[in-house]
Design an enzyme around this catalytic site. Structure first.
Site, PDB file in Angstrom:
ATOM      1  N   THR A  80       0.824  -1.205   0.000  1.00 52.44           N
ATOM      2  CA  THR A  80       0.000   0.000   0.000  1.00 52.44           C
ATOM      3  C   THR A  80       0.858   1.255   0.000  1.00 52.44           C
ATOM      4  O   THR A  80       0.572   2.222  -0.718  1.00 52.44           O
ATOM      5  CB  THR A  80      -0.946  -0.002   1.220  1.00 52.44           C
ATOM      6  OG1 THR A  80      -1.853  -1.104   1.102  1.00 52.44           O
ATOM      7  CG2 THR A  80      -1.741   1.287   1.306  1.00 52.44           C
ATOM      8  N   CYS A 327     -14.864  -7.994   1.569  1.00 55.09           N
ATOM      9  CA  CYS A 327     -13.408  -8.115   1.713  1.00 55.09           C
ATOM     10  C   CYS A 327     -13.018  -8.688   3.068  1.00 55.09           C
ATOM     11  O   CYS A 327     -11.862  -8.612   3.473  1.00 55.09           O
ATOM     12  CB  CYS A 327     -12.720  -6.782   1.484  1.00 55.09           C
ATOM     13  SG  CYS A 327     -12.994  -6.119  -0.166  1.00 55.09           S
TER      14      CYS A 327
END
Length: 385
Positions: A80, A327
């Site tokens: 990320t 998710c």
């Protein structure tokens, strides 16, 4: 007085996308580097030089697998962080041309959020995807060539449904425009053949069996970037990266690169088996491209079933799977990827096979799955629909 308890089922992890079990060689390398690379690699003493040598060797090894120059490889704190920094630094470097960022609708949330942050309100342009989850290369590249665009971002493969994207076509279409292409290869490095047409490429060691706490970002020497945070000797990893984590990531990447073709064929056959078996269950849709895809990922959607309920039911049976409906991260928002594809956004199960997953593991899972679906539907009172 004791009460009888059910035997604990054998655990079979089938949710290995984005966070795979640590590769045995990664574990071995991590222990070695903890002993030999604990020092700050910027120090001039022997311990510091030894840590620097491990870090340099790791960078060289990663560069060899990615097919780039050693100096083009950066280590970051996470995947990320790689995506966030790449977007921010390219947009800042090209601010004279504009701040716009063009992305595909199926990109991971880290890219979408980074684009919104760097480009500002209204600065992100999102192009749609088809029912397989694939962008239109002509549309994305045409949009990215417009005035005011600083960067285009496109994943190599979608980690949720497995579909490969037309990276080469988009990069070729952008040629001469000056707009760099950032490729998120976090779901594909270590699993399938890599694209060579890109300007920045981010890879995720945790996805191929490396340790968490380190990311990889390759930046072609011709691509301009400008640091977007406080001054630091390493703007990609302020304060430095973990030498043991970087070393273990590199060792495991070299290991998986050696058998990527064989593992592609083996796991692709297992996924084909899953796709065929799941299609026999009533009211199910297998999503993602059936051919042009990652070898180890498959997602299917069940009508009249809640995805989180399916995850829980399969977990009781000893199988760890993912769900695109939320998710499995505590959010109740439906998957933006599945919504963009126009397929069912609830009742989804994602399976991502590890290198350690066997044919027997898959057969046992497929034997359990129909009953699990029926049990969840019975609990919801919809089994007769």
């Amino acid at each position: 007085m004791t009460h009888p308890t059910s035997p604990t089922p054998t655990r079979t992890p089938l949710d290995n996308g984005g966070s795979a079990p640590l590769h045995p060689l990664a574990r071995q390398a991590l222990v070695q580097a903890l002993d030999e690379g604990w020092a700050d690699p910027r120090r001039l003493h022997a311990e510091g030089r030894r840590a620097a040598a491990l870090l340099d060797g790791a960078r060289e090894a990663v560069a060899g697998v990615l097919g780039v120059r050693t100096e083009e490889v950066r280590f970051t704190p996470s995947h990320t962080a790689s995506l966030h920094s790449a977007v921010a630094q390219v947009v800042r470097a090209r601010r004279r041309h504009g701040r716009g960022v063009v992305v595909g609708a199926a990109e991971r949330a880290a890219i979408l959020h980074a684009a919104d942050h760097a480009a500002g309100p209204g600065g992100r342009t999102t192009t749609g995807v088809d029912r397989q989850g694939r962008v239109d290369a002509d549309e994305l590249s045409r949009t990215a060539r417009a005035d005011g665009v600083a960067l285009a971002a496109l994943q190599h493969a979608n980690g949720e449904v497995g579909t490969l994207q037309p990276v080469a076509a988009v990069h070729a279409a952008l040629g001469g425009s000056g707009v760099p292409l950032l490729v998120d290869a976090g779901a594909s490095v270590g699993h399938t053949e890599l694209p060579t047409a890109w300007d920045l490429l981010a890879a995720d060691p945790a996805d191929w069996g490396g340790p968490r706490g380190v990311g990889v970002l390759a930046v072609r020497h011709r691509t301009r970037t400008v640091p977007d945070g406080p001054e630091d000797p390493d703007p990609w990893a302020p304060g430095g990266v973990s030498v043991p984590a970087a070393f273990a990531a590199a060792v495991s990447l070299q290991a998986v690169a050696q058998d990527v073709a064989a593992e592609d064929a083996r796991r692709r056959a297992l996924v084909d088996r899953i796709r065929a078996a799941v299609a026999q269950i009533p009211d199910v849709e297998v999503v993602g491209d059936p051919v042009d895809r990652l070898p180890h990922v498959v997602t299917f959607s069940f009508l009249y079933v809640d995805g989180e309920a399916m995850v829980t039911e399969l977990d009781r049976a000893g199988y760890a799977v993912g769900s695109g409906s939320a998710c499995t991260a505590g959010t109740l928002e439906p998957s933006h990827v599945l919504a963009a594809m126009g397929v069912l956004t609830h009742g989804n199960v994602r399976v991502a096979l590890d290198r350690s997953t066997t044919a027997e593991d898959v057969d046992r899972f497929l034997a359990v799955l129909p009953g699990a679906v029926a049990h969840v539907r019975d609990a919801l009172g919809v089994s007769g629909l």
